[in-house]
Write an enzyme that holds these catalytic residues in place. Structure first.
Site, PDB file in Angstrom:
ATOM      1  N   THR A   1       6.961 -71.315  14.053  1.00 17.01           N
ATOM      2  CA  THR A   1       6.460 -72.330  14.984  1.00 17.01           C
ATOM      3  C   THR A   1       5.979 -71.687  16.272  1.00 17.01           C
ATOM      4  O   THR A   1       4.910 -72.031  16.794  1.00 17.01           O
ATOM      5  CB  THR A   1       7.558 -73.366  15.271  1.00 17.01           C
ATOM      6  OG1 THR A   1       8.018 -73.921  14.035  1.00 17.01           O
ATOM      7  CG2 THR A   1       7.042 -74.489  16.151  1.00 17.01           C
TER       8      THR A   1
ATOM      9  N   LYS B   1      10.637 -69.076  14.475  1.00 13.39           N
ATOM     10  CA  LYS B   1       9.691 -67.957  14.658  1.00 13.39           C
ATOM     11  C   LYS B   1       8.275 -68.352  14.276  1.00 13.39           C
ATOM     12  O   LYS B   1       7.325 -68.066  15.009  1.00 13.39           O
ATOM     13  CB  LYS B   1      10.112 -66.754  13.813  1.00 13.39           C
ATOM     14  CG  LYS B   1      11.306 -65.997  14.283  1.00 13.39           C
ATOM     15  CD  LYS B   1      11.427 -64.648  13.596  1.00 13.39           C
ATOM     16  CE  LYS B   1      11.365 -64.726  12.088  1.00 13.39           C
ATOM     17  NZ  LYS B   1      12.491 -65.446  11.474  1.00 13.39           N
TER      18      LYS B   1
END
Length: 556
Positions: A72, A70
């Site tokens: 990233t 998430k």
């Protein structure tokens, strides 16, 4: 190359340059070294008449050991927006030292989609979590000091709910006895420690809209009861001002940057189980005022973090999300399909695991906000596997985009930007707008059942006698109209971590209901959630080192 090695090679811009990009003047922020800054809350007042940007929430399917990414994707999507010429700011949570030195490692994204300086952010950063620890423990110290000096409030020593905190995983502190060693050392009683991110002060910190609101909420914290059974609040100890004073600088959002020098606010970090799991309202509102597209994330999967973002944070802060991005990976979906060898192509197990994604899509659509699926690509994913997810989303009528932001940074998120913009356009044209899942006037049981049935897919809810007695007490005290924060395992849509995919035919059990009066919600405890994690057999701390020049290795 590891994430930390990539981050250490980054060409960071001075934080004043990043601040200028979003229209801040030198009077708007305080620098913490070359690459970090605290932004004044006066920025919100100065921009109060400026129209908010669009709000994009990033969430995910049910977490698995392979990871979903998430943070990233949130970072990569922000970079992609800026690379395409849009003005975008991300708003993320601060990492906790416990997971950093425990099992999870750092929490600043990965690959070419990271926030920097990642070592600083993952360690002491600007001292926010230390300030929250000190504020929490000041309350603890004052409670025991009050007991030691006559107990004017008639505190029931057997009914004190307030614990102590430390920002470290330390299972030895889960159950302790304090005050032993004689009269001068206080009154002996059983107590315990939480990890700092589980503190109610952390939850309050992330929901407060100003210093005065922060102080008022801290005063409303219920730390225990007197021997008549009446609530006792922090303001009864007359210390809400002192506690708030410890947080006067921490409450200012932190400004940093991505590897591509796009601005990011990182501020606050409450647990996504016994709290709402979102970054601060102040940071989110600042991102909305200073950009055209504010991108934020919520902890764990859509059934936990996103539900709480939408039903607690958005409701309390009057936020209006325009799009929800659900992050999925081929590896995680194969895990939900029962696969053990996640690096080898397996279309059959992938198809079995897609039901987990389907449940989260259905759940998020209940809020009248368009959904986009982001396929976070790993190098072991095959084109055939990616196409299976694309086809499945097409059948469901949901936009889907391939993300290669770990490998390519913002360049790898351009397709996702296109799909998100399309969803925002759909949201603008739609007559139906965002609405929380439940009405606050429902009973506590009805609100919990609404979440369990419509978000988890449960058949119903079982309430233990203890939970029902808790609810009865909160009704009598007038706390029953608060929103609900369900505490359950993040590993399953159910309250059984072993049930992967999309479980059916189950009920969840609420064992206890706790009050977070200052934060403004009731915590419904499903299963056993530990608020003081322990370290694994081989903690990440064993991998972390620093050389004579102060260069850190092994952080992630």
């Amino acid at each position: 190359m590891t994430d930390i090695e990539i981050a250490q090679k980054a060409k960071m811009e001075r934080i004043n340059v990043i601040a200028e990009k979003i229209g801040l003047t030198e009077d708007d922020y305080e620098q913490y070294g070359k690459y970090k800054a605290k932004v004044s809350l006066e920025v919100l007042e100065k921009n109060k008449d400026k129209k908010d940007g669009k709000l994009i929430l990033v969430t995910a399917i049910t977490p698995t050991p392979p990871g979903e990414g998430k943070s990233t994707v949130t970072v990569g999507l922000t970079q992609a927006f800026n690379k395409l010429g849009y003005n975008s700011i991300a708003a993320l949570r601060e990492p906790s030292l416990g997971p950093v030195f425990g099992m999870k490692g750092g929490a600043t994204g990965g690959g070419m989609s990271q926030v920097v300086p990642m070592e600083d952010i993952n360690l002491h950063f600007t001292g926010d979590l230390h300030a929250i620890s000190a504020a929490h423990n000041l309350v603890s110290a004052c409670i025991d000091n009050h007991l030691n000096h006559g107990n004017e409030l008639d505190i029931d020593v057997n009914n004190i709910s307030w614990k102590r905190v430390v920002d470290m995983n330390d299972r030895a502190l889960r159950d302790i006895v304090i005050g032993i060693g004689g009269r001068l050392n206080g009154i002996p009683r059983q107590s315990s420690f939480q990890i700092t991110v589980a503190s109610e002060i952390m939850a309050i910190f992330c929901l407060a809209t100003s210093i005065s609101d922060l102080k008022e909420r801290i005063g409303e914290i219920v730390f225990g009861y007197n021997r008549k059974g009446e609530v006792l609040k922090v303001k009864d100890l007359k210390i809400e001002g002192a506690v708030t004073a410890l947080l006067k600088d921490a409450i200012k959002p932190n400004l940093v940057q991505t590897l591509e020098n796009t601005p990011v606010f990182i501020h606050g970090g409450p647990f996504a189980n016994i709290a709402h799991g979102c970054n601060s309202v102040l940071a989110t509102k600042m991102a909305l005022k200073l950009s055209d597209y504010a991108i934020t994330e919520a902890g764990f999967a859509a059934d936990l973090g996103a539900e709480k973002f939408l039903d607690i944070k958005s409701r309390k802060a009057n936020l209006d999300p325009n799009t929800i991005v659900i992050v999925a990976t081929v590896r995680a979906l194969k895990h939900h399909g029962g696969d053990k060898d996640l690096k080898t192509e397996n279309i059959e197990t992938l198809k079995k695991g897609l039901v987990n994604l389907e449940r989260h899509i259905e759940s998020m659509q209940k809020y009248n906000v368009p959904v986009v699926v982001a396929i976070n690509k790993f190098i072991t994913d095959t084109d055939a596997e990616v196409q299976v997810i694309r086809d499945y989303c097409k059948e469901l009528g949901v936009e889907v985009a391939l993300c290669e932001i770990w490998e390519k940074g913002g360049e790898g998120g351009k397709e996702l930007v296109e799909k998100v913009l399309s969803a925002i356009d759909e949201n603008e044209k739609s007559e139906t707008k965002f609405k929380p899942l439940y009405d606050l006037d429902l009973t506590v049981q009805e609100k919990v059942e609404k979440i369990a049935k419509e978000i988890y897919g449960a058949d119903g809810v079982n309430f233990t006698t203890k939970a029902l007695n808790n609810i009865k007490k909160y009704v009598e005290l007038g706390y029953d109209k608060l929103p609900i924060c369900v505490s359950k395992t993040q590993k399953s849509l159910s309250d059984d971590p072993k049930l992967l995919g999309r479980p059916t035919g189950f009920k969840i059990t609420i064992n206890e209901v706790r009050l977070s009066a200052g934060a403004g919600f009731l915590v419904a405890m499903a299963g056993t959630i530990i608020d003081m994690p322990g370290l694994p057999k081989k903690p990440s701390a064993e991998l972390i080192d620093v050389d004579e020049h102060g260069v850190i290795s092994g952080l992630f």
